[in-house]
Design an enzyme around this catalytic site. Structure first.
Site, PDB file in Angstrom:
ATOM      1  N   ASP A  21       5.767   9.034   5.281  1.00  0.00           N
ATOM      2  CA  ASP A  21       5.728   9.136   6.597  1.00  0.00           C
ATOM      3  C   ASP A  21       6.395   8.966   7.647  1.00  0.00           C
ATOM      4  O   ASP A  21       5.936   7.361   7.790  1.00  0.00           O
ATOM      5  CB  ASP A  21       4.918   9.931   6.790  1.00  0.00           C
TER       6      ASP A  21
ATOM      7  N   HIS B 271      15.359   8.944   8.547  1.00  0.00           N
ATOM      8  CA  HIS B 271      15.857   9.237   7.724  1.00  0.00           C
ATOM      9  C   HIS B 271      16.400   8.232   6.522  1.00  0.00           C
ATOM     10  O   HIS B 271      15.820   7.770   5.448  1.00  0.00           O
ATOM     11  CB  HIS B 271      16.548  10.529   7.161  1.00  0.00           C
TER      12      HIS B 271
ATOM     13  N   LEU C 227       9.256   0.427 -15.252  1.00  0.00           N
ATOM     14  CA  LEU C 227       8.092   1.312 -13.491  1.00  0.00           C
ATOM     15  C   LEU C 227       8.197   2.652 -14.034  1.00  0.00           C
ATOM     16  O   LEU C 227       9.600   2.869 -14.582  1.00  0.00           O
ATOM     17  CB  LEU C 227       8.829   0.453 -12.225  1.00  0.00           C
TER      18      LEU C 227
HETATM   19  C1  IPE Z   1       4.831  14.974   3.914  1.00  0.00           C
HETATM   20  O1  IPE Z   1       5.168  14.398   5.392  1.00  0.00           O
HETATM   21  C2  IPE Z   1       5.647  15.352   2.914  1.00  0.00           C
HETATM   22  C3  IPE Z   1       6.871  13.761   2.594  1.00  0.00           C
HETATM   23  C4  IPE Z   1       6.482  12.934   3.267  1.00  0.00           C
HETATM   24  C5  IPE Z   1       7.810  14.161   2.152  1.00  0.00           C
HETATM   25  P1  IPE Z   1       4.984  15.741   7.183  1.00  0.00           P
HETATM   26  O2  IPE Z   1       5.987  14.854   7.581  1.00  0.00           O
HETATM   27  O3  IPE Z   1       5.992  17.015   6.370  1.00  0.00           O
HETATM   28  O4  IPE Z   1       3.310  16.098   6.952  1.00  0.00           O
HETATM   29  P2  IPE Z   1       2.763  16.303   7.860  1.00  0.00           P
HETATM   30  O5  IPE Z   1       3.802  17.962   8.776  1.00  0.00           O
HETATM   31  O6  IPE Z   1       3.054  16.086   9.013  1.00  0.00           O
HETATM   32  O7  IPE Z   1       1.593  16.701   7.223  1.00  0.00           O
HETATM   33  C1  IPE Z   2       8.955  11.712   6.288  1.00  0.00           C
HETATM   34  O1  IPE Z   2       9.418  11.751   7.561  1.00  0.00           O
HETATM   35  C2  IPE Z   2       9.715  12.182   5.763  1.00  0.00           C
HETATM   36  C3  IPE Z   2      10.054  13.349   5.139  1.00  0.00           C
HETATM   37  C4  IPE Z   2       9.333  14.038   5.609  1.00  0.00           C
HETATM   38  C5  IPE Z   2      11.094  14.298   4.275  1.00  0.00           C
HETATM   39  P1  IPE Z   2       9.029  12.501   9.050  1.00  0.00           P
HETATM   40  O2  IPE Z   2      10.752  12.984   8.622  1.00  0.00           O
HETATM   41  O3  IPE Z   2       8.360  13.480   8.386  1.00  0.00           O
HETATM   42  O4  IPE Z   2       8.991  11.995  10.046  1.00  0.00           O
HETATM   43  P2  IPE Z   2       8.002  12.086  11.023  1.00  0.00           P
HETATM   44  O5  IPE Z   2       6.965  12.603  10.888  1.00  0.00           O
HETATM   45  O6  IPE Z   2       8.455  13.723  12.288  1.00  0.00           O
HETATM   46  O7  IPE Z   2       7.967  10.640  12.387  1.00  0.00           O
HETATM   47 MG    MG Z   3       5.871  13.658   8.712  1.00  0.00          MG
END
Ligand code: IPE
Ligand code: IPE
Ligand code: MG
Length: 246
Positions: A24, A41, A135
């Site tokens: 995240d 990303h 792995l």
């Molecule tokens: C969880 O992260 C999903 C992934 C890392 C793929 P999110 O960014 O979607 O989670 P929330 O919305 O903060 O709970």
């Molecule tokens: C995690 O990063 C990637 C996915 C959920 C696909 P985020 O896109 O959720 O990043 P934040 O939480 O907005 O910083």
């Molecule tokens: Mg996120």
């Protein structure tokens, strides 16, 4: 880099077998740099590449990463499309090296919902690495733990209705075999990057006794060092599984 005297080191005899990661913070990383979320990303993919290699080198047997949740479809379609293309690109570019390193790629989740070009890359990766013995690299894609548990419940209901199994015979082991993670041990360690203290519908069944480590590091900044730190923190935990300390 010189190590401080009392700084803990990794215990090679206590390496977690299964590490799961909620990757995240890509968006926040990009925001801090005044660049589009998509660039976050992309940077996150580079982190993933490094972390897979580091897990392999540490002797971790299974790595499961949360790449796209069943709830992430709520995001703007541009971002969703970019993420799909990025995943396809990752598979395309990294497959040869992962295969050479004997990594077995698996997908947890219903990837039939992904665009066709993505599905082709995924299938190729799964087939090519199927017999690899190194792995196990699980990519949770269009993954939701509630969906997974519900699917298992449906399969079980069908088996009971067909008379293949009696309701009173159902136990945790039988149920586990219907989950996407069938045959795999539960995660020992779950790492979440960028500080959020929640599970966000990830592996709800499997993490019953998993050690959780939340780091403030944003995923694109997450490196081998952060992984090692998390493993060391895990090694210092007293895992009791409801019993008493050993
Ligand atoms: C969880 O992260 C999903 C992934 C890392 C793929 P999110 O960014 O979607 O989670 P929330 O919305 O903060 O709970
Ligand atoms: C995690 O990063 C990637 C996915 C959920 C696909 P985020 O896109 O959720 O990043 P934040 O939480 O907005 O910083
Ligand atoms: Mg996120």
């Amino acid at each position: 880099m010189a190590r401080k005297k009392d700084q803990p080191v990794i215990d090679k005899d206590k390496i977690p077998r299964h590490v799961a990661i909620i990757m995240d913070g890509n968006g926040r990383w990009a925001k801090k740099r005044f660049i589009p979320r998509t660039m976050g990303h992309r940077a996150g993919m580079a982190s993933l590449k490094k972390v897979v290699k580091a897990c392999d080198e540490l002797g971790i047997a299974i790595l499961t990463v949360f790449a796209f949740s069943t709830e992430n479809w709520k995001r703007p379609s541009d971002e969703v499309n970019y993420l799909m293309q990025l995943l396809a690109e990752f598979m395309r570019k990294e497959l040869d090296e992962l295969h050479q390193n004997n990594v077995r790629i698996q997908v947890l989740g219903d990837y039939r919902a992904m665009p066709a070009d993505c599905r082709i890359e995924i299938k190729r990766a799964l087939e090519m690495t199927r017999a690899n013995t190194g792995l196990i690299f699980n990519i949770a894609l269009n993954y939701g733990a509630r969906q997974e548990i519900m699917d298992a419940a449906k399969q079980l209901a069908a088996q009971i209705a067909a008379g293949e199994i009696k309701a009173e015979e159902v136990n945790e082991e039988i149920f586990s075999r219907l989950l996407y993670t069938k045959g795999m041990p539960d995660p020992d360690l779950l790492i979440r990057s960028s500080g959020e203290k929640r599970i966000s519908n990830f592996m709800l069944w499997q993490i019953a006794y998993t050690e959780l480590v939340v780091t403030d590091t944003l995923w694109p900044d997450f490196s081998e060092i952060d992984l090692i730190r998390a493993v060391i923190e895990y090694q210092q935990r007293d895992r009791k599984f409801g019993g008493l300390s050993k």
